[in-house]
Structures are given as structure tokens and as C-alpha cells.
Motif scaffolding. Structure first.
Motif, mmCIF file in Angstrom:
data_model
loop_
_atom_site.group_PDB
_atom_site.id
_atom_site.type_symbol
_atom_site.label_atom_id
_atom_site.label_comp_id
_atom_site.label_asym_id
_atom_site.label_seq_id
_atom_site.Cartn_x
_atom_site.Cartn_y
_atom_site.Cartn_z
ATOM 1 N N LEU A 159 -20.927 18.625 -41.389
ATOM 2 C CA LEU A 159 -19.607 18.047 -41.148
ATOM 3 C C LEU A 159 -19.411 17.741 -39.670
ATOM 4 N N ARG A 160 -19.837 18.658 -38.806
ATOM 5 C CA ARG A 160 -19.727 18.409 -37.361
ATOM 6 C C ARG A 160 -20.537 17.182 -36.963
ATOM 7 N N PHE A 161 -21.748 17.055 -37.513
ATOM 8 C CA PHE A 161 -22.600 15.908 -37.208
ATOM 9 C C PHE A 161 -21.951 14.612 -37.672
ATOM 10 N N LYS A 162 -21.380 14.620 -38.873
ATOM 11 C CA LYS A 162 -20.705 13.444 -39.420
ATOM 12 C C LYS A 162 -19.522 13.033 -38.536
ATOM 13 N N LEU A 163 -18.722 14.006 -38.117
ATOM 14 C CA LEU A 163 -17.574 13.717 -37.260
ATOM 15 C C LEU A 163 -18.029 13.189 -35.897
ATOM 16 N N LYS A 164 -19.121 13.734 -35.383
ATOM 17 C CA LYS A 164 -19.651 13.283 -34.091
ATOM 18 C C LYS A 164 -20.102 11.833 -34.183
ATOM 19 N N GLN A 165 -20.728 11.461 -35.311
ATOM 20 C CA GLN A 165 -21.168 10.083 -35.512
ATOM 21 C C GLN A 165 -19.981 9.128 -35.589
ATOM 22 N N GLN A 166 -18.859 9.617 -36.074
ATOM 23 C CA GLN A 166 -17.654 8.799 -36.189
ATOM 24 C C GLN A 166 -16.901 8.708 -34.869
ATOM 25 N N GLY A 167 -17.411 9.373 -33.839
ATOM 26 C CA GLY A 167 -16.800 9.298 -32.525
ATOM 27 C C GLY A 167 -15.727 10.328 -32.252
ATOM 28 N N ALA A 168 -15.664 11.347 -33.068
ATOM 29 C CA ALA A 168 -14.661 12.396 -32.864
ATOM 30 C C ALA A 168 -15.043 13.247 -31.663
ATOM 31 N N GLY A 169 -14.061 13.638 -30.894
ATOM 32 C CA GLY A 169 -14.297 14.528 -29.760
ATOM 33 C C GLY A 169 -14.251 15.970 -30.233
ATOM 34 N N GLU A 170 -13.213 16.659 -29.847
ATOM 35 C CA GLU A 170 -13.014 18.046 -30.276
ATOM 36 C C GLU A 170 -12.610 18.077 -31.752
ATOM 37 N N VAL A 171 -12.905 19.187 -32.397
ATOM 38 C CA VAL A 171 -12.555 19.358 -33.798
ATOM 39 C C VAL A 171 -11.636 20.568 -33.923
ATOM 40 N N LYS A 172 -10.531 20.378 -34.621
ATOM 41 C CA LYS A 172 -9.597 21.474 -34.877
ATOM 42 C C LYS A 172 -9.862 21.964 -36.296
ATOM 43 N N TRP A 173 -10.150 23.254 -36.428
ATOM 44 C CA TRP A 173 -10.485 23.842 -37.722
ATOM 45 C C TRP A 173 -9.270 24.562 -38.291
ATOM 46 N N GLN A 174 -9.033 24.369 -39.588
ATOM 47 C CA GLN A 174 -7.941 25.041 -40.277
ATOM 48 C C GLN A 174 -8.501 25.767 -41.489
ATOM 49 N N VAL A 175 -8.033 26.971 -41.731
ATOM 50 C CA VAL A 175 -8.447 27.754 -42.889
ATOM 51 C C VAL A 175 -7.214 28.000 -43.736
ATOM 52 N N GLN A 176 -7.305 27.631 -45.011
ATOM 53 C CA GLN A 176 -6.189 27.805 -45.925
ATOM 54 C C GLN A 176 -6.650 28.614 -47.132
ATOM 55 N N GLU A 177 -5.768 29.451 -47.645
ATOM 56 C CA GLU A 177 -6.045 30.206 -48.861
ATOM 57 C C GLU A 177 -5.210 29.596 -49.981
ATOM 58 N N ASN A 178 -5.859 29.368 -51.117
ATOM 59 C CA ASN A 178 -5.179 28.808 -52.272
ATOM 60 C C ASN A 178 -5.639 29.583 -53.497
ATOM 61 N N GLY A 179 -4.940 30.649 -53.806
ATOM 62 C CA GLY A 179 -5.347 31.498 -54.917
ATOM 63 C C GLY A 179 -6.670 32.168 -54.606
ATOM 64 N N SER A 180 -7.676 31.890 -55.418
ATOM 65 C CA SER A 180 -8.993 32.479 -55.188
ATOM 66 C C SER A 180 -9.905 31.552 -54.386
ATOM 67 N N ILE B 100 -10.793 29.481 -50.722
ATOM 68 C CA ILE B 100 -10.602 29.396 -49.278
ATOM 69 C C ILE B 100 -11.038 27.996 -48.872
ATOM 70 N N ILE B 101 -10.156 27.263 -48.231
ATOM 71 C CA ILE B 101 -10.420 25.874 -47.861
ATOM 72 C C ILE B 101 -10.514 25.785 -46.348
ATOM 73 N N ILE B 102 -11.612 25.212 -45.877
ATOM 74 C CA ILE B 102 -11.811 25.008 -44.443
ATOM 75 C C ILE B 102 -11.717 23.515 -44.189
ATOM 76 N N LYS B 103 -10.783 23.123 -43.330
ATOM 77 C CA LYS B 103 -10.581 21.705 -43.026
ATOM 78 C C LYS B 103 -10.885 21.460 -41.550
ATOM 79 N N ALA B 104 -11.515 20.337 -41.298
ATOM 80 C CA ALA B 104 -11.815 19.931 -39.921
ATOM 81 C C ALA B 104 -10.997 18.681 -39.626
ATOM 82 N N GLN B 105 -10.258 18.725 -38.511
ATOM 83 C CA GLN B 105 -9.449 17.588 -38.104
ATOM 84 C C GLN B 105 -9.944 17.133 -36.736
ATOM 85 N N ALA B 106 -10.385 15.893 -36.646
ATOM 86 C CA ALA B 106 -10.921 15.352 -35.400
ATOM 87 C C ALA B 106 -9.800 15.142 -34.403
#
Length: 92
Positions: free
Chosen positions: A61-82, A84-90
Motif C-alpha cells: 500500500l505504501r508503494f502504491k501511494l508513493k507511485q501515485q505521488g503521495a507524500g506523507e501518509v496518515k494511518w487510521q485504525v478503526q474497530e468494527n465489531g470483530s 480491525i480496519i487500517i486506512k491510509a490517507q495520503a
């Protein structure tokens, strides 16, 4: 101090005493955290193969975002029942 060459591991560790910690005092040898997780400063109780897959997915995912020209990545962790969702926001 001059460093001697061709010493065995036992010779190099003569006189070394590891500081006692929770892991060395209480936990049996096979239950101690692995050095990989200790270095990161986070202890996760997941099987090694799951951690390997997670590391690979995050790296891709980091490599894909880097190819798209993203600089820093903000990571978010969410819990939804059982789940765990990890989201990356460029951050540009």
C-alpha cells in the motif's frame, strides 16, 4: 580498549549480565516476545504468518501511494465489531 579478534560468542559475552525485566523474570523462554516486535516498541500477539502478511500488505500500500505521488501518509485504525480496519490517507 583494544577489541580482540576471533572470539567465540561465549568469550565475547563473558562478564555480561542481562538486566532483569518482566520478560526474563516471569515468562518462560518460549513465550517471550520476539526481537522483531520488541524493536518496533509494540508487542502484538498475532501468529508470525499473520504479521508477515500484514507487513507485506502495508508495504504494498505504501508503494502504491508513493507511485501515485503521495507524500506523507496518515494511518487510521478503526474497530468494527470483530474487524480491525487500517486506512491510509495520503497527505500532499
Amino acid at each position: 580498549m583494544k577489541i580482540k579478534k576471533n572470539l567465540s560468542d561465549a568469550d565475547m559475552l563473558k562478564g555480561f549480565a542481562e538486566k532483569e525485566s518482566f520478560e526474563t523474570a516471569v515468562l518462560p523462554e518460549e513465550k517471550r516476545p520476539t526481537p522483531k516486535t520488541e524493536e518496533a516498541g509494540v508487542l502484538v500477539s498475532l501468529p508470525e504468518e499473520v504479521l508477515t502478511k500484514l507487513d507485506k500488505a502495508v508495504l504494498q500500500l505504501r508503494f502504491k501511494l508513493k507511485q501515485q505521488g503521495a507524500g506523507e501518509v496518515k494511518w487510521q485504525v478503526q474497530e468494527n465489531g470483530s474487524e480491525i480496519i487500517i486506512k491510509a490517507q495520503a497527505q500532499k
